[in-house]
Motif scaffolding. Sequence first.
Motif, PDB file in Angstrom:
ATOM      1  N   VAL A  27     -11.469  -7.440   0.263  1.00  0.00           N
ATOM      2  CA  VAL A  27     -10.918  -6.235   0.878  1.00  0.00           C
ATOM      3  C   VAL A  27     -10.746  -5.162  -0.175  1.00  0.00           C
ATOM      4  CG1 VAL A  27      -9.720  -7.554   2.670  1.00  0.00           C
ATOM      5  CG2 VAL A  27      -8.536  -6.988   0.535  1.00  0.00           C
ATOM      6  N   SER A  28     -10.545  -3.974   0.301  1.00  0.00           N
ATOM      7  CA  SER A  28     -10.235  -2.824  -0.539  1.00  0.00           C
ATOM      8  C   SER A  28      -8.806  -2.398  -0.250  1.00  0.00           C
ATOM      9  CB  SER A  28     -11.208  -1.680  -0.242  1.00  0.00           C
ATOM     10  OG  SER A  28     -10.885  -0.552  -1.030  1.00  0.00           O
ATOM     11  N   PRO A  29      -7.981  -2.171  -1.278  1.00  0.00           N
ATOM     12  CA  PRO A  29      -6.567  -1.847  -1.022  1.00  0.00           C
ATOM     13  C   PRO A  29      -6.407  -0.541  -0.261  1.00  0.00           C
ATOM     14  CG  PRO A  29      -7.111  -1.522  -3.324  1.00  0.00           C
ATOM     15  CD  PRO A  29      -8.291  -2.177  -2.714  1.00  0.00           C
ATOM     16  N   SER A  30      -5.814  -0.637   0.902  1.00  0.00           N
ATOM     17  CA  SER A  30      -5.577   0.544   1.731  1.00  0.00           C
ATOM     18  C   SER A  30      -4.220   1.154   1.407  1.00  0.00           C
ATOM     19  CB  SER A  30      -5.649   0.174   3.206  1.00  0.00           C
ATOM     20  OG  SER A  30      -4.669  -0.807   3.512  1.00  0.00           O
ATOM     21  N   LYS A  31      -3.923   2.264   2.032  1.00  0.00           N
ATOM     22  CA  LYS A  31      -2.651   2.947   1.808  1.00  0.00           C
ATOM     23  C   LYS A  31      -1.481   2.109   2.291  1.00  0.00           C
ATOM     24  CE  LYS A  31      -0.210   7.242   2.897  1.00  0.00           C
ATOM     25  NZ  LYS A  31      -0.293   8.557   3.585  1.00  0.00           N
ATOM     26  N   SER A  32      -1.632   1.484   3.454  1.00  0.00           N
ATOM     27  CA  SER A  32      -0.547   0.655   3.992  1.00  0.00           C
ATOM     28  C   SER A  32      -0.287  -0.563   3.119  1.00  0.00           C
ATOM     29  CB  SER A  32      -0.891   0.223   5.417  1.00  0.00           C
ATOM     30  OG  SER A  32      -2.105  -0.514   5.429  1.00  0.00           O
ATOM     31  N   LEU A  33      -1.365  -1.164   2.562  1.00  0.00           N
ATOM     32  CA  LEU A  33      -1.184  -2.329   1.694  1.00  0.00           C
ATOM     33  C   LEU A  33      -0.475  -1.940   0.400  1.00  0.00           C
ATOM     34  CD1 LEU A  33      -1.772  -5.314   1.115  1.00  0.00           C
ATOM     35  CD2 LEU A  33      -3.975  -4.610   0.156  1.00  0.00           C
ATOM     36  N   ILE A  34      -0.809  -0.814  -0.161  1.00  0.00           N
ATOM     37  CA  ILE A  34      -0.168  -0.366  -1.405  1.00  0.00           C
ATOM     38  C   ILE A  34       1.301  -0.045  -1.165  1.00  0.00           C
ATOM     39  CG2 ILE A  34      -0.176   1.438  -3.166  1.00  0.00           C
ATOM     40  CD1 ILE A  34      -3.209   1.607  -2.803  1.00  0.00           C
ATOM     41  N   LEU A  35       1.605   0.599  -0.046  1.00  0.00           N
ATOM     42  CA  LEU A  35       3.002   0.920   0.261  1.00  0.00           C
ATOM     43  C   LEU A  35       3.833  -0.330   0.512  1.00  0.00           C
ATOM     44  CD1 LEU A  35       2.554   4.047   2.576  1.00  0.00           C
ATOM     45  CD2 LEU A  35       3.303   3.999   0.193  1.00  0.00           C
ATOM     46  N   SER A  36       3.224  -1.368   1.089  1.00  0.00           N
ATOM     47  CA  SER A  36       3.964  -2.605   1.363  1.00  0.00           C
ATOM     48  C   SER A  36       4.188  -3.421   0.090  1.00  0.00           C
ATOM     49  CB  SER A  36       3.214  -3.440   2.393  1.00  0.00           C
ATOM     50  OG  SER A  36       1.930  -3.797   1.907  1.00  0.00           O
ATOM     51  N   CYS A  37       3.257  -3.348  -0.868  1.00  0.00           N
ATOM     52  CA  CYS A  37       3.369  -4.123  -2.112  1.00  0.00           C
ATOM     53  C   CYS A  37       3.865  -3.294  -3.291  1.00  0.00           C
ATOM     54  CB  CYS A  37       2.017  -4.730  -2.463  1.00  0.00           C
ATOM     55  SG  CYS A  37       1.376  -5.871  -1.236  1.00  0.00           S
ATOM     56  N   GLY A  38       4.168  -2.037  -3.080  1.00  0.00           N
ATOM     57  CA  GLY A  38       4.590  -1.176  -4.171  1.00  0.00           C
ATOM     58  C   GLY A  38       6.041  -0.772  -4.092  1.00  0.00           C
ATOM     59  N   GLY A  39       6.516  -0.161  -5.153  1.00  0.00           N
ATOM     60  CA  GLY A  39       7.894   0.308  -5.225  1.00  0.00           C
ATOM     61  C   GLY A  39       7.978   1.564  -6.064  1.00  0.00           C
ATOM     62  N   MET A  40       9.070   2.288  -5.890  1.00  0.00           N
ATOM     63  CA  MET A  40       9.282   3.533  -6.621  1.00  0.00           C
ATOM     64  C   MET A  40      10.372   3.347  -7.665  1.00  0.00           C
ATOM     65  SD  MET A  40       8.832   6.439  -3.645  1.00  0.00           S
ATOM     66  CE  MET A  40      10.285   5.904  -2.753  1.00  0.00           C
ATOM     67  N   ASP A  41      10.408   4.243  -8.624  1.00  0.00           N
ATOM     68  CA  ASP A  41      11.413   4.178  -9.679  1.00  0.00           C
ATOM     69  C   ASP A  41      12.704   4.884  -9.318  1.00  0.00           C
ATOM     70  OD1 ASP A  41      10.311   6.640  -9.628  1.00  0.00           O
ATOM     71  OD2 ASP A  41       9.975   6.821 -11.792  1.00  0.00           O
ATOM     72  N   CYS A  42      12.803   5.382  -8.096  1.00  0.00           N
ATOM     73  CA  CYS A  42      14.013   6.040  -7.629  1.00  0.00           C
ATOM     74  C   CYS A  42      14.352   5.503  -6.241  1.00  0.00           C
ATOM     75  CB  CYS A  42      13.841   7.562  -7.589  1.00  0.00           C
ATOM     76  SG  CYS A  42      12.498   8.112  -6.535  1.00  0.00           S
TER      77      CYS A  42
END
Length: 375
Positions: A27-42
Amino acid sequence: MAAPRNSPKVERSKISTNFRVDRSHLVSPSKSLILSCGGMDCLSKVKKLEQIAVVNLSRHYLKNLGSLLNCSALKICLLARNYITKFQALINCPNLIKLDLHGNHITNLPNEYFWSEMKYLQILHLHDNIIGDMRSVRSLFSCPELVVLTLFDTPVSLVSQYRHHIVNGIWSLKALDNYVIADEEIIEDCRNRNKFKALSSSFHLHATAPPQVVTWQSEMKHIKDLVSNINSILAHHSAVLILQRWSRGFLTRKKLKAAKNSGKRQAFSKEMNAELCSRGIHILEDGSMWVSGNSSEQEDQCNAVHLEIDKKKLNFEMLEDRYEAHEITSGLYPRISKWRMEDTPNFKPNKSDVFQPRTFRQPVFHPHSDRPRLL
């Protein structure tokens, strides 16, 4: 009997030629996958792709970077155990601090321009890949702030003097693979032993377990602990750093002592001025003295004051010299005041110097006497 012997070979050749890698499940990382597996510094309720600071996409069967190109604020990127072959598109993420790409299908690294743009990258994991060209690895030499690099379990790690080339090519590097860089790997013709020797157990870097929950705070704490562990190993097992630390300590103590002595001298001069003023003697700006009274009395008093000042300065300087001598010899040799010449082997008298050779005097006969006389 010939046909059965050749039949297994035919079957093996058929199996090897008919085998194909099925990449349909990648697969290719989609926007929804990145948002579900990512986090912000704030702390924010809404996640935005442009504000993602940390992302963990390990073991997600990725074939490329996909929408990671739009994460301009990305600082920690974990892409281990995937099927990525190229990652040049990460040039859109110049704020990367940690990049984990181990266990992929990478054969060649990006060019020097890519690594020169990674001005904050400190930790790079590239082990367990198919990197075999040393020329592509040399592009890493332009990475300005790289501290930790892993390239073990790759074909390039089997090249002769591979560690020597990388260690002397990346000046900011402190740890390569599982060992911290020793002094003899950087300094030419340096041969150390025991705990200062390169690739010894003293320089082995025990990798700490990664955090179970990947967040911005946990990853930054993991990076700080890793760098702190490396600095601790260097501080205790690098002879160059130990000598530098001792030299800085000696120079700092010397400066503090000079400042303390200057304060003492100022206090000494103030006390002397106050004592002279009480006697009716005043010291002018040019250093001369003015005394009220007759000229003869002024000369006598000035001479007496000069002698008294010289005596006090001499005593003050003798105390300073004694303190300095005690500081230099403390911890290494006994004090100079307790030093005895007889205990020093270099100062023991030699018997050949004590017993001088005898000189015989010849008798001289006087012409007017019968007895000889010694000269």
